[in-house]
Write a protein that holds these residues in place. Structure first.
Motif, PDB file in Angstrom:
ATOM      1  N   PHE A  18       0.832  -1.205   0.000  1.00 22.08           N
ATOM      2  CA  PHE A  18       0.000   0.000   0.000  1.00 22.08           C
ATOM      3  C   PHE A  18       0.867   1.255   0.000  1.00 22.08           C
ATOM      4  CE2 PHE A  18      -2.664   3.194   2.212  1.00 22.08           C
ATOM      5  CZ  PHE A  18      -3.704   3.252   1.299  1.00 22.08           C
ATOM      6  N   ALA A  19       1.919   1.271   0.823  1.00 19.70           N
ATOM      7  CA  ALA A  19       2.828   2.419   0.860  1.00 19.70           C
ATOM      8  C   ALA A  19       3.504   2.617  -0.495  1.00 19.70           C
ATOM      9  CB  ALA A  19       3.868   2.224   1.959  1.00 19.70           C
ATOM     10  N   ALA A  20       3.897   1.526  -1.143  1.00 20.47           N
ATOM     11  CA  ALA A  20       4.540   1.629  -2.457  1.00 20.47           C
ATOM     12  C   ALA A  20       3.578   2.227  -3.485  1.00 20.47           C
ATOM     13  CB  ALA A  20       5.024   0.255  -2.917  1.00 20.47           C
ATOM     14  N   VAL A  21       2.320   1.838  -3.428  1.00 22.64           N
ATOM     15  CA  VAL A  21       1.330   2.389  -4.361  1.00 22.64           C
ATOM     16  C   VAL A  21       1.143   3.882  -4.122  1.00 22.64           C
ATOM     17  CG1 VAL A  21      -1.127   2.365  -4.976  1.00 22.64           C
ATOM     18  CG2 VAL A  21       0.128   0.224  -4.772  1.00 22.64           C
ATOM     19  N   ILE A  22       1.023   4.282  -2.856  1.00 23.52           N
ATOM     20  CA  ILE A  22       0.840   5.700  -2.541  1.00 23.52           C
ATOM     21  C   ILE A  22       2.042   6.515  -2.991  1.00 23.52           C
ATOM     22  CG2 ILE A  22       0.629   7.366  -0.638  1.00 23.52           C
ATOM     23  CD1 ILE A  22      -1.939   5.853  -1.122  1.00 23.52           C
ATOM     24  N   ILE A  23       3.240   6.074  -2.644  1.00 24.24           N
ATOM     25  CA  ILE A  23       4.455   6.800  -3.009  1.00 24.24           C
ATOM     26  C   ILE A  23       4.634   6.826  -4.525  1.00 24.24           C
ATOM     27  CG2 ILE A  23       6.974   6.797  -2.816  1.00 24.24           C
ATOM     28  CD1 ILE A  23       6.527   5.568   0.027  1.00 24.24           C
ATOM     29  N   ALA A  45      15.256  18.012  -8.993  1.00 25.62           N
ATOM     30  CA  ALA A  45      14.599  18.496  -7.774  1.00 25.62           C
ATOM     31  C   ALA A  45      13.822  17.403  -7.041  1.00 25.62           C
ATOM     32  CB  ALA A  45      13.654  19.649  -8.127  1.00 25.62           C
ATOM     33  N   SER A  46      13.587  16.274  -7.691  1.00 27.91           N
ATOM     34  CA  SER A  46      12.766  15.221  -7.097  1.00 27.91           C
ATOM     35  C   SER A  46      13.408  14.644  -5.846  1.00 27.91           C
ATOM     36  CB  SER A  46      12.537  14.097  -8.117  1.00 27.91           C
ATOM     37  OG  SER A  46      11.850  13.031  -7.511  1.00 27.91           O
ATOM     38  N   ARG A  47      12.624  14.568  -4.806  1.00 29.13           N
ATOM     39  CA  ARG A  47      13.065  13.953  -3.546  1.00 29.13           C
ATOM     40  C   ARG A  47      12.225  12.711  -3.243  1.00 29.13           C
ATOM     41  NH1 ARG A  47      16.493  16.710  -4.869  1.00 29.13           N
ATOM     42  NH2 ARG A  47      17.269  18.599  -3.902  1.00 29.13           N
ATOM     43  N   HIS A  48      11.599  12.167  -4.289  1.00 32.73           N
ATOM     44  CA  HIS A  48      10.740  10.997  -4.112  1.00 32.73           C
ATOM     45  C   HIS A  48      11.577   9.765  -3.794  1.00 32.73           C
ATOM     46  CE1 HIS A  48       8.304  13.732  -6.610  1.00 32.73           C
ATOM     47  NE2 HIS A  48       7.333  13.282  -5.831  1.00 32.73           N
ATOM     48  N   TRP A  49      11.012   8.915  -2.971  1.00 30.96           N
ATOM     49  CA  TRP A  49      11.684   7.674  -2.599  1.00 30.96           C
ATOM     50  C   TRP A  49      11.627   6.670  -3.741  1.00 30.96           C
ATOM     51  CZ3 TRP A  49       9.153   6.540   2.793  1.00 30.96           C
ATOM     52  CH2 TRP A  49       9.540   7.537   3.685  1.00 30.96           C
ATOM     53  N   ASN A  50      12.624   5.814  -3.758  1.00 31.20           N
ATOM     54  CA  ASN A  50      12.611   4.686  -4.678  1.00 31.20           C
ATOM     55  C   ASN A  50      11.723   3.609  -4.056  1.00 31.20           C
ATOM     56  OD1 ASN A  50      13.095   2.501  -6.306  1.00 31.20           O
ATOM     57  ND2 ASN A  50      15.289   2.835  -6.424  1.00 31.20           N
ATOM     58  N   ILE A  51      10.613   3.317  -4.696  1.00 29.41           N
ATOM     59  CA  ILE A  51       9.654   2.381  -4.110  1.00 29.41           C
ATOM     60  C   ILE A  51      10.048   0.919  -4.304  1.00 29.41           C
ATOM     61  CG2 ILE A  51       7.729   3.984  -4.250  1.00 29.41           C
ATOM     62  CD1 ILE A  51       6.783   2.377  -6.716  1.00 29.41           C
ATOM     63  N   ALA A  52      11.101   0.677  -5.068  1.00 32.46           N
ATOM     64  CA  ALA A  52      11.504  -0.715  -5.327  1.00 32.46           C
ATOM     65  C   ALA A  52      11.775  -1.465  -4.029  1.00 32.46           C
ATOM     66  CB  ALA A  52      12.729  -0.745  -6.235  1.00 32.46           C
ATOM     67  N   ILE A  53      12.404  -0.819  -3.062  1.00 35.79           N
ATOM     68  CA  ILE A  53      12.732  -1.516  -1.813  1.00 35.79           C
ATOM     69  C   ILE A  53      11.462  -1.947  -1.085  1.00 35.79           C
ATOM     70  CG2 ILE A  53      12.926   0.559  -0.382  1.00 35.79           C
ATOM     71  CD1 ILE A  53      15.196  -2.521  -0.160  1.00 35.79           C
ATOM     72  N   ILE A 112      21.254   1.091  -9.010  1.00 35.02           N
ATOM     73  CA  ILE A 112      19.888   0.962  -9.524  1.00 35.02           C
ATOM     74  C   ILE A 112      19.245   2.335  -9.433  1.00 35.02           C
ATOM     75  CG2 ILE A 112      17.618  -0.080  -9.154  1.00 35.02           C
ATOM     76  CD1 ILE A 112      19.020  -2.588  -8.232  1.00 35.02           C
ATOM     77  N   ALA A 113      18.864   2.851 -10.571  1.00 35.06           N
ATOM     78  CA  ALA A 113      18.373   4.232 -10.646  1.00 35.06           C
ATOM     79  C   ALA A 113      17.023   4.377  -9.978  1.00 35.06           C
ATOM     80  CB  ALA A 113      18.278   4.673 -12.109  1.00 35.06           C
ATOM     81  N   ASN A 114      16.749   5.576  -9.526  1.00 37.84           N
ATOM     82  CA  ASN A 114      15.468   5.922  -8.918  1.00 37.84           C
ATOM     83  C   ASN A 114      14.555   6.429 -10.022  1.00 37.84           C
ATOM     84  OD1 ASN A 114      13.428   6.567  -7.235  1.00 37.84           O
ATOM     85  ND2 ASN A 114      14.437   8.303  -6.276  1.00 37.84           N
ATOM     86  N   ASN A 115      13.948   5.491 -10.751  1.00 38.62           N
ATOM     87  CA  ASN A 115      13.101   5.875 -11.878  1.00 38.62           C
ATOM     88  C   ASN A 115      11.667   5.846 -11.445  1.00 38.62           C
ATOM     89  OD1 ASN A 115      15.529   5.739 -13.125  1.00 38.62           O
ATOM     90  ND2 ASN A 115      14.990   4.130 -14.527  1.00 38.62           N
TER      91      ASN A 115
END
Length: 115
Positions: A18-23, A45-53, A112-115
Motif C-alpha cells: 500500500f505504501a509503495a502504491v501511494i508513493i 529536484a525530485s526527492r521521491h523515494w525509490n519504491i523498489a525496496i 539501480i536508478a530511482n526511476n
C-alpha cells in the motif's frame, strides 16, 4: 506462534504494498503534471523515494507468509515444497535483479536508478 507470524508477515506485506502504491502515485503525479521543458529540472529536484525496496520487501514477506501458510494448512511436507519453490523463485528474482543492474552499468550508471 506460527499463526501469529503468518498474520504479521501478511500484514507487513499489505502495508508495504500500500505504501509503495501511494508513493508511486505521488511520484507519477509529480512528473505527469509538468511541461516537458521542466523535466530536467524536475528530475534534479525530485526527492521521491525509490519504491523498489518496498516492493521487494513486500514480496519477501509474502514468500515467508506463504511458507507459513503451507505449514499451517497442510503440515511439514507442504512447507518443504513451499520452501523449495521459494528458493527457486528467489534465484530467478536474483538473476533478474543482476541483469537489471548490468543494464544500468552498460548505460554508465553504477547503481539501480530511482526511476
Amino acid at each position: 506462534a506460527v499463526n501469529y507470524a503468518y498474520i504479521a508477515f501478511e500484514y507487513i506485506c499489505a502495508v508495504a504494498s500500500f505504501a509503495a502504491v501511494i508513493i508511486g502515485t505521488l511520484k507519477y503525479s509529480y512528473f505527469n503534471n509538468l511541461a516537458p521543458a521542466q523535466m530536467d529540472k524536475a528530475i534534479n529536484a525530485s526527492r521521491h523515494w525509490n519504491i523498489a525496496i518496498l516492493v521487494y520487501f513486500a514480496c519477501f514477506c509474502q514468500m515467508i507468509a506463504s511458507v507459513l501458510a503451507g505449514y499451517l494448512l497442510f503440515g511439514v511436507p507442504t512447507m518443504v515444497i513451499c520452501i523449495v519453490i521459494t528458493i527457486i523463485c528467489g534465484i530467478v528474482i536474483g538473476v533478474a535483479l543482476l541483469n537489471q543492474k548490468k543494464s544500468y552499468q552498460d548505460l554508465g550508471m553504477f547503481h539501480i536508478a530511482n526511476n
